[in-house]
Design an enzyme around this catalytic site. Structure first.
Site, PDB file in Angstrom:
ATOM      1  N   HIS A  14       0.793  -1.231   0.105  1.00 24.73           N
ATOM      2  CA  HIS A  14      -0.048   0.174   0.190  1.00 24.73           C
ATOM      3  C   HIS A  14       0.901   1.130   0.086  1.00 24.73           C
ATOM      4  O   HIS A  14       1.534   1.609   0.929  1.00 24.73           O
ATOM      5  CB  HIS A  14      -0.803  -0.212   1.152  1.00 24.73           C
ATOM      6  CG  HIS A  14      -1.831   1.262   1.244  1.00 24.73           C
ATOM      7  ND1 HIS A  14      -3.122   0.968   1.695  1.00 24.73           N
ATOM      8  CD2 HIS A  14      -1.477   2.513   1.094  1.00 24.73           C
ATOM      9  CE1 HIS A  14      -3.774   2.393   1.555  1.00 24.73           C
ATOM     10  NE2 HIS A  14      -2.656   3.166   1.389  1.00 24.73           N
ATOM     11  N   HIS A  16       1.608   5.471  -1.538  1.00 25.78           N
ATOM     12  CA  HIS A  16       1.213   6.520  -2.313  1.00 25.78           C
ATOM     13  C   HIS A  16       2.310   7.216  -3.036  1.00 25.78           C
ATOM     14  O   HIS A  16       3.133   7.475  -2.200  1.00 25.78           O
ATOM     15  CB  HIS A  16       0.325   7.691  -1.433  1.00 25.78           C
ATOM     16  CG  HIS A  16      -0.887   7.259  -1.018  1.00 25.78           C
ATOM     17  ND1 HIS A  16      -1.979   7.596  -1.347  1.00 25.78           N
ATOM     18  CD2 HIS A  16      -0.993   6.725   0.346  1.00 25.78           C
ATOM     19  CE1 HIS A  16      -2.917   6.921  -0.778  1.00 25.78           C
ATOM     20  NE2 HIS A  16      -2.342   6.363   0.423  1.00 25.78           N
ATOM     21  N   LYS A 100      -9.535  -0.476  -5.579  1.00 27.78           N
ATOM     22  CA  LYS A 100      -9.433   0.311  -4.373  1.00 27.78           C
ATOM     23  C   LYS A 100     -10.456   0.821  -4.017  1.00 27.78           C
ATOM     24  O   LYS A 100     -11.108   1.773  -4.913  1.00 27.78           O
ATOM     25  CB  LYS A 100      -8.574   1.334  -4.285  1.00 27.78           C
ATOM     26  CG  LYS A 100      -8.170   2.115  -3.106  1.00 27.78           C
ATOM     27  CD  LYS A 100      -7.965   1.627  -1.835  1.00 27.78           C
ATOM     28  CE  LYS A 100      -7.942   2.491  -0.753  1.00 27.78           C
ATOM     29  NZ  LYS A 100      -6.798   2.544   0.089  1.00 27.78           N
ATOM     30  N   HIS A 137     -10.371   0.931   2.051  1.00 28.53           N
ATOM     31  CA  HIS A 137      -9.883   2.150   3.177  1.00 28.53           C
ATOM     32  C   HIS A 137     -11.447   1.878   4.108  1.00 28.53           C
ATOM     33  O   HIS A 137     -12.185   2.121   3.767  1.00 28.53           O
ATOM     34  CB  HIS A 137     -10.076   3.336   2.614  1.00 28.53           C
ATOM     35  CG  HIS A 137      -9.542   4.337   3.578  1.00 28.53           C
ATOM     36  ND1 HIS A 137      -8.402   5.251   3.961  1.00 28.53           N
ATOM     37  CD2 HIS A 137     -10.593   4.894   4.521  1.00 28.53           C
ATOM     38  CE1 HIS A 137      -8.464   5.730   4.737  1.00 28.53           C
ATOM     39  NE2 HIS A 137      -9.563   5.844   5.387  1.00 28.53           N
ATOM     40  N   HIS A 175      -4.262  -0.807   6.141  1.00 26.32           N
ATOM     41  CA  HIS A 175      -3.824  -0.094   7.276  1.00 26.32           C
ATOM     42  C   HIS A 175      -4.826  -0.047   8.513  1.00 26.32           C
ATOM     43  O   HIS A 175      -5.406   0.917   9.044  1.00 26.32           O
ATOM     44  CB  HIS A 175      -3.765   1.560   7.014  1.00 26.32           C
ATOM     45  CG  HIS A 175      -4.838   2.246   6.018  1.00 26.32           C
ATOM     46  ND1 HIS A 175      -6.042   1.961   6.257  1.00 26.32           N
ATOM     47  CD2 HIS A 175      -4.546   2.778   4.826  1.00 26.32           C
ATOM     48  CE1 HIS A 175      -6.782   2.670   5.274  1.00 26.32           C
ATOM     49  NE2 HIS A 175      -6.004   2.962   4.400  1.00 26.32           N
ATOM     50  N   ASP A 247       1.597   2.696   3.500  1.00 27.38           N
ATOM     51  CA  ASP A 247       0.692   4.009   3.426  1.00 27.38           C
ATOM     52  C   ASP A 247       1.367   5.016   3.481  1.00 27.38           C
ATOM     53  O   ASP A 247       1.149   6.117   3.949  1.00 27.38           O
ATOM     54  CB  ASP A 247      -0.470   3.924   4.584  1.00 27.38           C
ATOM     55  CG  ASP A 247      -1.408   4.920   4.157  1.00 27.38           C
ATOM     56  OD1 ASP A 247      -1.352   5.374   3.046  1.00 27.38           O
ATOM     57  OD2 ASP A 247      -2.307   5.220   4.812  1.00 27.38           O
TER      58      ASP A 247
HETATM   59  O1  DOR Z   1      -3.302   9.354   5.889  1.00 29.96           O
HETATM   60  C1  DOR Z   1      -3.659   9.059   4.622  1.00 29.96           C
HETATM   61  N1  DOR Z   1      -3.125   9.573   3.510  1.00 29.96           N
HETATM   62  N2  DOR Z   1      -4.630   8.040   4.654  1.00 29.96           N
HETATM   63  C2  DOR Z   1      -4.990   7.967   3.381  1.00 29.96           C
HETATM   64  O2  DOR Z   1      -6.027   6.955   3.348  1.00 29.96           O
HETATM   65  C3  DOR Z   1      -4.845   8.662   2.137  1.00 29.96           C
HETATM   66  C4  DOR Z   1      -3.317   9.300   2.155  1.00 29.96           C
HETATM   67  C5  DOR Z   1      -3.061  10.195   1.242  1.00 29.96           C
HETATM   68  O3  DOR Z   1      -3.267   9.886   0.207  1.00 29.96           O
HETATM   69  O4  DOR Z   1      -2.646  11.250   1.598  1.00 29.96           O
HETATM   70 ZN    ZN Z   2      -3.435   5.164   1.736  1.00 35.06          ZN
END
Ligand code: DOR
Ligand code: ZN
Length: 346
Positions: A14, A16, A100, A137, A175, A247
């Site tokens: 997971h 970003h 997702k 999520h 998460h 995450d």
């Molecule tokens: O803390 C987070 N940041 N939780 C999420 O679900 C999205 C993520 C983000 O894209 O910044």
């Molecule tokens: Zn995330």
């Protein structure tokens, strides 16, 4: 004699990465240690179709510095308009490894997420048929539900009903932040659960005691200490339901340190050192490889990585406090205690 630990190269289930300058800045932080990652599709606009996922994958690979290898495992952002045939084709071509689910409004860039679950039943049925996992999520967005209860309520109001309505659907509860989430995933055959490094070391006091600490704020928000302990117990137990999903979610300092700070902890840089410290404290270093490198591939029905990384224990490791990005600095997660394990060969 120096203590070392050699593991199959880990994966991040997971992650970003964003796009543009942010992507270019953060990608090496992950690619340095991790072979593959499940790439979150919450861009603006989101990655909804197979064609968009292919374009994003190309941009990620183009941003990878010379000499580094990394395989982005793409996902599609589920909307009420998602076409089951497009999902099936993207999975069939091996481009997409999961879909997702963001409940609409649950977190960063989730406005296009799902409100009416009846509208996505066709896609979920298709996914169950072809064995494509749904990454979830797990938080309700009902304003009447306290933010610290949103994960537990999601299990009974959404997750369990969706799974009952879709026999055979393979689901990753992402998460996980509560003992409720751990207990639920543990009791189900066709489920996996990801756990972040930061939720293994912070509880809600870290965010709120002695002032507001925006770099510990993420969603789902960290919970009480007893929940953190349940996460540590699950991650270090060797139970194959549980695997690493960092995450890691970069936001510039300007966007974190503001009157309405963004949710996300940026952990890609030091995740492996944090995890080694946590597992060592639990006398579970022999289970770290399962959590970072074996359970995830088994759930996703992919081979484990063949190459290895080595960590070495020594004097406290120093990490950069920030990563410089074109748009502004991104603060690296500070676990609040010294880290003694460093990745020496990756
Ligand atoms: O803390 C987070 N940041 N939780 C999420 O679900 C999205 C993520 C983000 O894209 O910044
Ligand atoms: Zn995330």
């Amino acid at each position: 004699m120096t203590e070392t630990l050699t593991l199959r190269r880990p994966d991040d289930w997971h992650l970003h990465l964003r796009d543009g300058a942010m992507l270019a800045g953060v990608l090496p932080e992950t690619a340095r240690h991790f072979a593959r990652a499940i790439i979150m599709p919450n861009l603006v606009p989101p990655v909804v179709t197979g064609a968009q996922a292919a374009g994003y994958r190309d941009r990620i690979l183009a941003a990878l510095p010379e000499g580094m290898t990394f395989e982005p495992l793409m996902t599609l952002y589920l909307t009420e308009e998602t076409d089951p045939a497009d999902v099936a084709a993207a999975a069939e071509s091996k481009l997409v490894k999961a879909v997702k689910l963001y409940p609409a409004g649950a977190t960063t860039n989730s406005a296009s997420g799902v409100q009416d679950f009846d509208k996505v039943q066709g896609v979920l049925d298709q996914m169950a048929e072809i064995g494509l996992p749904l990454c979830v999520h797990g938080e309700v967005t009902d304003p009447a539900v306290d933010i610290f209860d949103r994960e537990a309520v999601f299990i009974e109001r959404v997750l369990d009903p969706v799974r009952r309505a879709t026999p055979g659907l393979r689901v990753v509860m992402e998460h996980i932040t509560t003992a409720d989430g751990i207990d639920y995933v543990k009791s189900q055959d066709d489920m996996g659960g990801t756990i972040t490094a930061h939720h293994l070391v912070i509880n809600r006091n870290h965010i709120l005691v002695g002032g507001i600490h925006p770099h510990y704020y993420c969603l789902p928000v960290a919970k009480r200490e007893e929940h953190r302990q349940a996460l540590v117990a699950a991650a270090t137990s060797g139970d194959p339901h549980f695997f690493l999903g960092t995450d890691s979610a970069p936001h510039t300092d300007a966007n974190k340190q503001s009157a309405c700070g963004c949710a996300g902890c940026f952990t890609a840089t030091n995740t492996m050192s944090v995890l080694a410290e946590v597992f060592e404290r639990e006398d579970a270093l022999d289970r770290l490889e399962g959590f970072t490198s074996l359970h995830g591939p088994a759930f996703y029905r992919l081979p484990a990585n063949e190459d290895r990384i080595t960590l070495e224990k020594g004097e406290p490791v120093s990490y950069p406090s920030h990563i410089a990005i074109g748009e502004g600095p991104v603060t690296v997660f500070d676990p609040g205690f010294p880290l003694h394990w460093r990745v020496v060969e990756a």
